[in-house]
Motif scaffolding. Structure first.
Motif, PDB file in Angstrom:
ATOM      1  N   GLN A 287     -26.099 -15.139  34.102  1.00  0.00           N
ATOM      2  CA  GLN A 287     -26.936 -16.253  35.035  1.00  0.00           C
ATOM      3  C   GLN A 287     -26.389 -16.319  36.251  1.00  0.00           C
ATOM      4  O   GLN A 287     -25.262 -15.988  36.763  1.00  0.00           O
ATOM      5  N   GLN A 288     -27.612 -16.370  37.011  1.00  0.00           N
ATOM      6  CA  GLN A 288     -27.140 -16.444  38.489  1.00  0.00           C
ATOM      7  C   GLN A 288     -28.306 -17.478  39.254  1.00  0.00           C
ATOM      8  O   GLN A 288     -29.338 -17.593  38.718  1.00  0.00           O
ATOM      9  N   ALA A 289     -27.742 -18.201  40.349  1.00  0.00           N
ATOM     10  CA  ALA A 289     -28.556 -19.117  40.997  1.00  0.00           C
ATOM     11  C   ALA A 289     -28.198 -19.023  42.489  1.00  0.00           C
ATOM     12  O   ALA A 289     -27.066 -19.001  42.920  1.00  0.00           O
ATOM     13  N   ALA A 290     -29.179 -19.218  43.416  1.00  0.00           N
ATOM     14  CA  ALA A 290     -28.819 -19.364  44.781  1.00  0.00           C
ATOM     15  C   ALA A 290     -29.808 -20.333  45.542  1.00  0.00           C
ATOM     16  O   ALA A 290     -31.033 -20.460  45.039  1.00  0.00           O
ATOM     17  N   ASP A 291     -29.504 -20.862  46.490  1.00  0.00           N
ATOM     18  CA  ASP A 291     -30.293 -21.701  47.322  1.00  0.00           C
ATOM     19  C   ASP A 291     -30.080 -21.530  48.779  1.00  0.00           C
ATOM     20  O   ASP A 291     -28.941 -21.349  49.117  1.00  0.00           O
ATOM     21  N   GLU A 292     -31.082 -21.179  49.629  1.00  0.00           N
ATOM     22  CA  GLU A 292     -30.774 -20.777  51.074  1.00  0.00           C
ATOM     23  C   GLU A 292     -31.568 -21.459  51.837  1.00  0.00           C
ATOM     24  O   GLU A 292     -33.053 -21.324  51.689  1.00  0.00           O
ATOM     25  N   MET A 293     -31.415 -22.228  53.038  1.00  0.00           N
ATOM     26  CA  MET A 293     -32.173 -22.622  53.994  1.00  0.00           C
ATOM     27  C   MET A 293     -31.917 -22.227  55.352  1.00  0.00           C
ATOM     28  O   MET A 293     -30.848 -22.038  55.669  1.00  0.00           O
ATOM     29  N   GLN A 294     -32.833 -21.933  55.932  1.00  0.00           N
ATOM     30  CA  GLN A 294     -32.872 -21.462  57.416  1.00  0.00           C
ATOM     31  C   GLN A 294     -33.936 -22.144  58.454  1.00  0.00           C
ATOM     32  O   GLN A 294     -35.096 -22.262  57.844  1.00  0.00           O
ATOM     33  N   ILE A 295     -33.354 -22.777  59.411  1.00  0.00           N
ATOM     34  CA  ILE A 295     -34.250 -23.317  60.399  1.00  0.00           C
ATOM     35  C   ILE A 295     -33.935 -22.974  61.899  1.00  0.00           C
ATOM     36  O   ILE A 295     -32.759 -22.833  62.149  1.00  0.00           O
ATOM     37  N   LYS A 296     -34.986 -22.903  62.471  1.00  0.00           N
ATOM     38  CA  LYS A 296     -34.949 -22.313  63.755  1.00  0.00           C
ATOM     39  C   LYS A 296     -35.856 -23.053  64.784  1.00  0.00           C
ATOM     40  O   LYS A 296     -36.906 -23.460  64.451  1.00  0.00           O
ATOM     41  N   VAL A 297     -35.301 -23.707  65.683  1.00  0.00           N
ATOM     42  CA  VAL A 297     -35.847 -24.559  66.858  1.00  0.00           C
ATOM     43  C   VAL A 297     -35.769 -23.871  68.263  1.00  0.00           C
ATOM     44  O   VAL A 297     -34.637 -23.875  68.651  1.00  0.00           O
ATOM     45  N   TYR A 298     -36.956 -23.975  68.951  1.00  0.00           N
ATOM     46  CA  TYR A 298     -37.006 -23.607  70.200  1.00  0.00           C
ATOM     47  C   TYR A 298     -37.519 -24.624  71.253  1.00  0.00           C
ATOM     48  O   TYR A 298     -38.690 -24.878  70.934  1.00  0.00           O
ATOM     49  N   THR A 299     -36.691 -25.220  72.021  1.00  0.00           N
ATOM     50  CA  THR A 299     -36.898 -26.510  72.587  1.00  0.00           C
ATOM     51  C   THR A 299     -37.834 -26.451  74.158  1.00  0.00           C
ATOM     52  O   THR A 299     -37.546 -25.253  74.553  1.00  0.00           O
TER      53      THR A 299
ATOM     54  N   HIS B   2     -26.360 -21.340  52.873  1.00  0.00           N
ATOM     55  CA  HIS B   2     -26.364 -20.508  51.507  1.00  0.00           C
ATOM     56  C   HIS B   2     -25.260 -20.844  50.569  1.00  0.00           C
ATOM     57  O   HIS B   2     -24.041 -21.168  50.794  1.00  0.00           O
ATOM     58  N   ASN B   3     -25.805 -21.470  49.165  1.00  0.00           N
ATOM     59  CA  ASN B   3     -24.880 -21.429  48.230  1.00  0.00           C
ATOM     60  C   ASN B   3     -25.307 -20.610  46.932  1.00  0.00           C
ATOM     61  O   ASN B   3     -26.548 -20.727  46.734  1.00  0.00           O
ATOM     62  N   SER B   4     -24.427 -20.025  46.279  1.00  0.00           N
ATOM     63  CA  SER B   4     -25.001 -19.308  45.245  1.00  0.00           C
ATOM     64  C   SER B   4     -23.785 -19.144  44.182  1.00  0.00           C
ATOM     65  O   SER B   4     -22.580 -19.284  44.381  1.00  0.00           O
ATOM     66  N   TYR B   5     -23.892 -18.942  43.053  1.00  0.00           N
ATOM     67  CA  TYR B   5     -23.168 -18.487  41.793  1.00  0.00           C
ATOM     68  C   TYR B   5     -23.607 -17.334  40.977  1.00  0.00           C
ATOM     69  O   TYR B   5     -24.938 -17.393  40.810  1.00  0.00           O
ATOM     70  N   GLN B   6     -23.035 -16.910  40.152  1.00  0.00           N
ATOM     71  CA  GLN B   6     -23.168 -15.870  39.031  1.00  0.00           C
ATOM     72  C   GLN B   6     -22.168 -15.773  38.219  1.00  0.00           C
ATOM     73  O   GLN B   6     -20.669 -15.915  38.450  1.00  0.00           O
ATOM     74  N   PHE B   7     -22.571 -15.601  36.523  1.00  0.00           N
ATOM     75  CA  PHE B   7     -21.468 -15.400  35.838  1.00  0.00           C
ATOM     76  C   PHE B   7     -22.080 -14.876  34.818  1.00  0.00           C
ATOM     77  O   PHE B   7     -23.252 -14.661  34.515  1.00  0.00           O
ATOM     78  N   SER B   8     -21.039 -14.012  33.861  1.00  0.00           N
ATOM     79  CA  SER B   8     -21.630 -13.409  32.548  1.00  0.00           C
ATOM     80  C   SER B   8     -20.418 -13.766  31.616  1.00  0.00           C
ATOM     81  O   SER B   8     -19.549 -14.136  31.922  1.00  0.00           O
ATOM     82  N   HIS B   9     -21.009 -13.892  30.340  1.00  0.00           N
ATOM     83  CA  HIS B   9     -20.073 -14.417  29.323  1.00  0.00           C
ATOM     84  C   HIS B   9     -20.630 -13.812  27.937  1.00  0.00           C
ATOM     85  O   HIS B   9     -21.701 -13.351  27.613  1.00  0.00           O
ATOM     86  N   MET B  10     -19.585 -13.377  27.247  1.00  0.00           N
ATOM     87  CA  MET B  10     -19.877 -12.761  25.893  1.00  0.00           C
ATOM     88  C   MET B  10     -19.174 -13.638  24.829  1.00  0.00           C
ATOM     89  O   MET B  10     -18.026 -14.182  24.936  1.00  0.00           O
ATOM     90  N   GLY B  11     -19.822 -14.045  23.742  1.00  0.00           N
ATOM     91  CA  GLY B  11     -19.088 -14.831  22.653  1.00  0.00           C
ATOM     92  C   GLY B  11     -19.868 -14.425  21.208  1.00  0.00           C
ATOM     93  O   GLY B  11     -20.486 -13.633  21.045  1.00  0.00           O
ATOM     94  N   LEU B  12     -19.181 -15.007  20.299  1.00  0.00           N
ATOM     95  CA  LEU B  12     -19.539 -14.941  18.806  1.00  0.00           C
ATOM     96  C   LEU B  12     -19.947 -16.553  18.214  1.00  0.00           C
ATOM     97  O   LEU B  12     -19.318 -17.527  18.528  1.00  0.00           O
ATOM     98  N   LEU B  13     -20.904 -16.498  17.482  1.00  0.00           N
ATOM     99  CA  LEU B  13     -21.168 -17.582  16.903  1.00  0.00           C
ATOM    100  C   LEU B  13     -21.834 -17.246  15.315  1.00  0.00           C
ATOM    101  O   LEU B  13     -22.249 -16.209  15.295  1.00  0.00           O
TER     102      LEU B  13
END
Length: 481
Positions: free
Chosen positions: A190-202, A213-224
């Motif tokens: 699983q991975q997720a990211a969100d990024e915002m960029q704002i530019k202003v010329y006055t 920018h914020n993001s994460y990712q991970f992988s996991h293995m298990g048994l059930l």
């Protein structure tokens, strides 16, 4: 002119696309898919490896099943309302393949009352990448004197893929009762990211920029394990299936945070950057118990099932290491959290016989969300992120036909899933406060729909073919003697 609607419209998609808080979104097996998970006590195809492994004893012939020809069309519709305006509806859609099942049964000589199966199924999968851009000229940001050129980009990504590999065993001491177990190896990324960029010329020819920018990712293995009991007393079949929580085998993940702000108009420029890898990860799933029954009628069968999923208390799926922001000196630490409420789902299905060769299907099932109500931390640095956030309930409908031909069974059908919910979420810029990019009280109505189109093929193994060759060979040997 305000462009805040762009930002909020895209950001709410983070919630709209996080469907890993639902347990009945997927169905497995040709006919079982069209019966919308109502077959825990009466499954008759190789979906039994998932729904109730004990039912494998009631599958007479060795078989091989591919339900991989499943395609889906999903769409999102967003409509945002503020205190002063209502935006035009925004839409996103995608078409592609859907998670599927590959399974087969086999017998072992000398173990006549025991059945075995192998399976590979796509438990959950989603891949959304949304990029939105907009630009404007005018008094867009009240905190900046005069009119300005404004441009903004929002990038949102969320992707997860969970696959299960299973081996099943069933034992039927007689034709009325059976017990079975499936051991699944689960692999999740699983991975997720969100990024915002704002530019202003006055007007004063200054350039103001902001990126986050914020993001994460991970992988996991298990048994059930899935443990099933099944009873068959014509015309009624019923069964019970217990699913254990996941036992973790291994897992690791990463966090990334970046924030840059020139701070021309509030004299507080920001530069912060930190990336962390090889973080320990633990992923938890709930205990569940399901029950169902099937009743043979004169011209078909009625199926009904329910499944209870226990709660998962709040826990830290992944924890980052504390770090200090380069320009601010502030100490940050990121956490990925998960928490799940108890859920009870139910489904009902009816398959009706039109002729010896044609069988029809109709069904309905619930798909309640287990996500705990709440939103991810919306500050510049996301100290807390929730792995499961979509807390709206989904309804599933199914229908189709199955053709019983001489050497193959072919299933055609479709399922339809839908939900609608409302989200309130204000966005603030500049990051230090003051007049926001969007008025508070913004409300977004979200509609999600999904169509799945199914072509299932079930092919008996060449048992009859092998028997004929065995008979020919035996007769040939007798003749030669």
């Amino acid at each position: 002119m305000r462009v805040g609607f762009l930002v909020i419209t895209v950001l709410v998609a983070v919630v709209a696309k996080s469907q890993d808080a639902h347990y009945w979104t997927e169905q497995y097996g040709t006919s079982s898919m069209l019966l919308s998970n109502s077959v825990f006590g009466s499954v008759e195809d190789l979906g039994a490896v998932y729904y109730n492994p004990a039912r494998l004893s009631f599958i007479e012939d060795n078989a091989f099943l591919i339900s991989g020809k499943v395609y889906q069309y999903s769409s999102y519709k967003f409509e945002t309302t503020t205190d002063t305006e209502r935006t035009s509806p925004q839409k996103q859609s995608a078409f592609g393949g859907a998670p599927s099942l590959l399974a087969g049964t086999y017998r072992i000589k000398g173990l006549d009352k025991q059945s075995f199966a192998y399976s590979f199924l796509g438990r959950r999968r989603m891949d959304i990448n949304i990029i939105e851009s907009n630009s404007a000229y005018g008094n867009v940001l009240p905190s900046i004197p005069g009119e300005e050129h404004f441009s903004g980009d929002v990038i949102l990504q969320k992707k997860f893929n969970e696959e299960w590999l299973g081996l099943s065993w069933a034992y039927g001491p007689n034709d009325r009762f059976s017990i079975g177990v499936t051991n699944f190896l689960t692999i999740r990324k699983q991975q997720a990211a969100d990024e915002m960029q704002i530019k202003v010329y006055t007007e004063s020819e200054d350039v103001e920029t902001f990126s986050n920018h914020n993001s994460y990712q991970f992988s996991h293995m298990g048994l059930l394990w899935k443990i099933g009991l099944a009873w068959h007393l014509n015309p009624v079949s019923w069964g019970v299936t217990i699913t254990t929580p996941t036992v973790s085998l291994s897992g690791d993940g990463a966090f990334l945070y970046e924030r840059v702000y020139t701070g021309i108009y509030d004299s507080n420029p920001v530069y912060e950057l930190n990336g962390q890898r090889k973080l320990e990860t633990t992923y938890k799933t709930p205990f569940s118990i399901a029950g169902g029954l099937g009743i043979k009628l004169k011209r078909g069968s009625l199926h009904a099932s329910a499944e209870y999923f226990g709660p998962v208390k709040e826990y830290t799926l992944m924890s980052g290491v504390p770090f200090e922001g380069q320009s601010t000196g502030e100490v940050y630490q990121a956490y990925l959290i998960d928490e799940l409420n108890p859920v009870l789902n139910f489904g009902i299905g009816y398959n009706f016989v039109l002729s010896d060769e044609i069988v029809g299907y109709l069904s309905y099932s619930t798909d309640f969300s287990a996500a705990v109500a709440g939103l991810n931390d919306d500050s510049g640095f996301r100290a807390v992120s929730y792995s499961s956030t979509f807390n709206s309930d989904i309804n599933h409908f199914g229908g189709g036909v199955e053709l019983h031909l001489k050497r193959v069974d072919i299933t055609f059908g479709a399922t339809y899933s839908t939900t609608k919910y409302t989200l309130e979420r204000p966005i603030s810029f500049p990051p230090s406060g003051g007049n926001g990019l969007l008025e508070t009280g913004a409300q977004t109505d979200i509609r999600w729909n999904r169509w799945r189109f199914i072509i299932g093929i079930s092919i008996p193994f060449l048992t009859d073919f092998a028997k004929k060759w065995e008979e020919k060979l035996f007769n040939k040997e007798e003749t030669s003697n």
